[in-house]
Design a protein around this motif. Structure first.
Motif, mmCIF file in Angstrom:
data_model
loop_
_atom_site.group_PDB
_atom_site.id
_atom_site.type_symbol
_atom_site.label_atom_id
_atom_site.label_comp_id
_atom_site.label_asym_id
_atom_site.label_seq_id
_atom_site.Cartn_x
_atom_site.Cartn_y
_atom_site.Cartn_z
ATOM 1 N N ALA A 11 0.850 -1.184 0.000
ATOM 2 C CA ALA A 11 0.000 0.000 0.000
ATOM 3 C C ALA A 11 0.889 1.238 0.000
ATOM 4 O O ALA A 11 1.886 1.290 0.728
ATOM 5 N N ALA A 12 0.530 2.208 -0.829
ATOM 6 C CA ALA A 12 1.327 3.420 -0.925
ATOM 7 C C ALA A 12 1.227 4.192 0.379
ATOM 8 O O ALA A 12 0.128 4.452 0.877
ATOM 9 N N LYS A 13 2.371 4.533 0.911
ATOM 10 C CA LYS A 13 2.388 5.283 2.164
ATOM 11 C C LYS A 13 2.057 6.739 1.866
ATOM 12 O O LYS A 13 2.513 7.294 0.857
ATOM 13 N N PRO A 14 1.298 7.368 2.716
ATOM 14 C CA PRO A 14 1.034 8.787 2.490
ATOM 15 C C PRO A 14 2.326 9.571 2.655
ATOM 16 O O PRO A 14 3.144 9.261 3.519
ATOM 17 N N LYS A 15 2.508 10.572 1.777
ATOM 18 C CA LYS A 15 3.741 11.348 1.802
ATOM 19 C C LYS A 15 3.760 12.222 3.047
ATOM 20 O O LYS A 15 2.821 12.967 3.313
ATOM 21 N N LYS A 16 4.827 12.078 3.817
ATOM 22 C CA LYS A 16 4.901 12.865 5.043
ATOM 23 C C LYS A 16 5.274 14.297 4.703
ATOM 24 O O LYS A 16 6.057 14.559 3.776
ATOM 25 N N PRO A 17 4.718 15.253 5.401
ATOM 26 C CA PRO A 17 5.012 16.647 5.099
ATOM 27 C C PRO A 17 6.478 16.954 5.400
ATOM 28 O O PRO A 17 7.054 16.412 6.343
ATOM 29 N N SER A 18 7.056 17.802 4.580
ATOM 30 C CA SER A 18 8.465 18.139 4.770
ATOM 31 C C SER A 18 8.633 19.038 5.989
ATOM 32 O O SER A 18 7.704 19.720 6.416
ATOM 33 N N THR A 19 9.840 19.021 6.501
ATOM 34 C CA THR A 19 10.130 19.818 7.699
ATOM 35 C C THR A 19 10.650 21.201 7.342
ATOM 36 O O THR A 19 11.051 21.952 8.229
ATOM 37 N N HIS A 20 10.654 21.516 6.079
ATOM 38 C CA HIS A 20 11.143 22.826 5.644
ATOM 39 C C HIS A 20 10.132 23.446 4.684
ATOM 40 O O HIS A 20 9.322 22.736 4.091
ATOM 41 N N PRO A 21 10.185 24.760 4.476
ATOM 42 C CA PRO A 21 9.273 25.402 3.517
ATOM 43 C C PRO A 21 9.679 25.067 2.080
ATOM 44 O O PRO A 21 10.688 24.394 1.837
ATOM 45 N N LYS A 22 8.939 25.555 1.125
ATOM 46 C CA LYS A 22 9.256 25.329 -0.285
ATOM 47 C C LYS A 22 10.602 25.958 -0.621
ATOM 48 O O LYS A 22 11.019 26.930 0.004
ATOM 49 N N TYR A 23 11.277 25.382 -1.612
ATOM 50 C CA TYR A 23 12.589 25.914 -2.002
ATOM 51 C C TYR A 23 12.481 27.353 -2.478
ATOM 52 O O TYR A 23 13.363 28.168 -2.229
ATOM 53 N N SER A 24 11.395 27.697 -3.147
ATOM 54 C CA SER A 24 11.246 29.074 -3.616
ATOM 55 C C SER A 24 11.205 30.050 -2.444
ATOM 56 O O SER A 24 11.790 31.146 -2.514
ATOM 57 N N GLU A 25 10.535 29.637 -1.360
ATOM 58 C CA GLU A 25 10.482 30.495 -0.179
ATOM 59 C C GLU A 25 11.836 30.569 0.507
ATOM 60 O O GLU A 25 12.262 31.640 0.967
ATOM 61 N N MET A 26 12.544 29.429 0.585
ATOM 62 C CA MET A 26 13.875 29.424 1.226
ATOM 63 C C MET A 26 14.854 30.275 0.442
ATOM 64 O O MET A 26 15.675 30.991 1.034
ATOM 65 N N ILE A 27 14.768 30.239 -0.884
ATOM 66 C CA ILE A 27 15.663 31.042 -1.723
ATOM 67 C C ILE A 27 15.392 32.519 -1.491
ATOM 68 O O ILE A 27 16.327 33.326 -1.342
ATOM 69 N N ALA A 28 14.115 32.905 -1.428
ATOM 70 C CA ALA A 28 13.768 34.311 -1.218
ATOM 71 C C ALA A 28 14.286 34.808 0.138
ATOM 72 O O ALA A 28 14.842 35.915 0.236
ATOM 73 N N LYS A 29 14.143 33.982 1.164
ATOM 74 C CA LYS A 29 14.641 34.372 2.501
ATOM 75 C C LYS A 29 16.159 34.468 2.506
ATOM 76 O O LYS A 29 16.739 35.365 3.143
ATOM 77 N N ALA A 30 16.833 33.549 1.801
ATOM 78 C CA ALA A 30 18.300 33.567 1.759
ATOM 79 C C ALA A 30 18.802 34.815 1.046
ATOM 80 O O ALA A 30 19.751 35.469 1.513
ATOM 81 N N ILE A 31 18.178 35.184 -0.066
ATOM 82 C CA ILE A 31 18.619 36.363 -0.825
ATOM 83 C C ILE A 31 18.403 37.639 -0.015
ATOM 84 O O ILE A 31 19.277 38.521 0.014
ATOM 85 N N THR A 32 17.267 37.727 0.679
ATOM 86 C CA THR A 32 17.012 38.934 1.475
ATOM 87 C C THR A 32 17.948 39.038 2.671
ATOM 88 O O THR A 32 18.392 40.132 3.036
ATOM 89 N N SER A 33 18.280 37.897 3.275
ATOM 90 C CA SER A 33 19.150 37.968 4.453
ATOM 91 C C SER A 33 20.619 38.163 4.072
ATOM 92 O O SER A 33 21.377 38.747 4.851
ATOM 93 N N LEU A 34 21.034 37.702 2.889
ATOM 94 C CA LEU A 34 22.426 37.874 2.459
ATOM 95 C C LEU A 34 22.711 39.322 2.058
ATOM 96 O O LEU A 34 23.846 39.796 2.205
ATOM 97 N N LYS A 35 21.735 40.029 1.532
ATOM 98 C CA LYS A 35 21.834 41.450 1.176
ATOM 99 C C LYS A 35 23.049 41.772 0.313
ATOM 100 O O LYS A 35 23.755 42.759 0.554
ATOM 101 N N GLU A 36 23.322 40.984 -0.670
ATOM 102 C CA GLU A 36 24.442 41.250 -1.568
ATOM 103 C C GLU A 36 23.980 42.191 -2.670
ATOM 104 O O GLU A 36 22.886 42.044 -3.220
ATOM 105 N N ARG A 37 24.847 43.145 -2.997
ATOM 106 C CA ARG A 37 24.469 44.205 -3.921
ATOM 107 C C ARG A 37 24.215 43.689 -5.340
ATOM 108 O O ARG A 37 23.240 44.059 -5.976
#
Length: 179
Positions: A11-37
């Motif tokens: 029986a197919a196991k239900p996919k467990k939710p990930s422990t992190h947000p979507k990659y698009s959200e993580m990328i946006a947070k990383a770019i804003t926190s790095l503040k590179e010109r």
């Protein structure tokens, strides 16, 4: 011959939710926190994601997901690539598009559309030709049985020629015959 036992599918196991947000959200947070010109590089974004989010310890797997997310973000317009092509180079956040405001208009009750009255043709104008009514097609009668063809008989040589053939003389021979 013995029949091989059929294995029951798991029986197919239900996919467990990930422990992190979507990659698009993580990328946006990383770019804003790095503040590179000039924009943040993929390597810098990867280091920030590995340090701040619970994505696992396998940097190769995270890097593969990151590359795909960067390409998708550039294609959608969420990210802007300031240098390089593909997943290499520097990335910035794309310009946020202002959400169009929805204006709610009161709907008018729809009235049935009236056909425009035809104007009488002016004296110099031609009238459009009226379409002819399609003639009803006659029903096909059932086909008659094909008659057996007669065997071909050789034609007689004299039967075809109704006019006697006259030979035309060449002009040189005609002049010689006159003299």
């Amino acid at each position: 011959m013995s029949a091989a036992p059929v294995k029951a599918k798991k029986a197919a196991k239900p996919k467990k939710p990930s422990t992190h947000p979507k990659y698009s959200e993580m990328i946006a947070k990383a770019i804003t926190s790095l503040k590179e010109r000039g924009g943040s590089s993929r390597q810098a974004i990867l280091k920030h994601i590995m340090a701040n989010f619970n994505v696992g310890k396998d940097a190769a797997a995270v890097n593969a997901h990151l590359k795909m997310a960067l390409k998708r973000g550039v294609a959608k317009g969420a990210l802007k690539q300031s240098k390089g092509t593909g997943a290499s180079g520097s990335f910035r956040l794309g310009e946020k598009k202002a959400a169009p405001k929805k204006v709610v208009k009161a709907k008018k009750p729809k009235s049935p559309k009236k056909k425009a009255a035809k104007k009488p043709a002016a004296a110099g104008e031609k009238k459009p030709k009226a379409k002819k009514a399609a003639k009803p097609k006659k029903a096909k009668s059932p086909k008659k049985a094909a008659k057996p063809k007669k065997a071909k008989t050789p034609k007689k040589a004299g039967a075809k020629a109704s006019k006697p053939k006259t030979k035309k003389k060449s002009p040189k021979k005609a002049k010689a015959a006159r003299k």
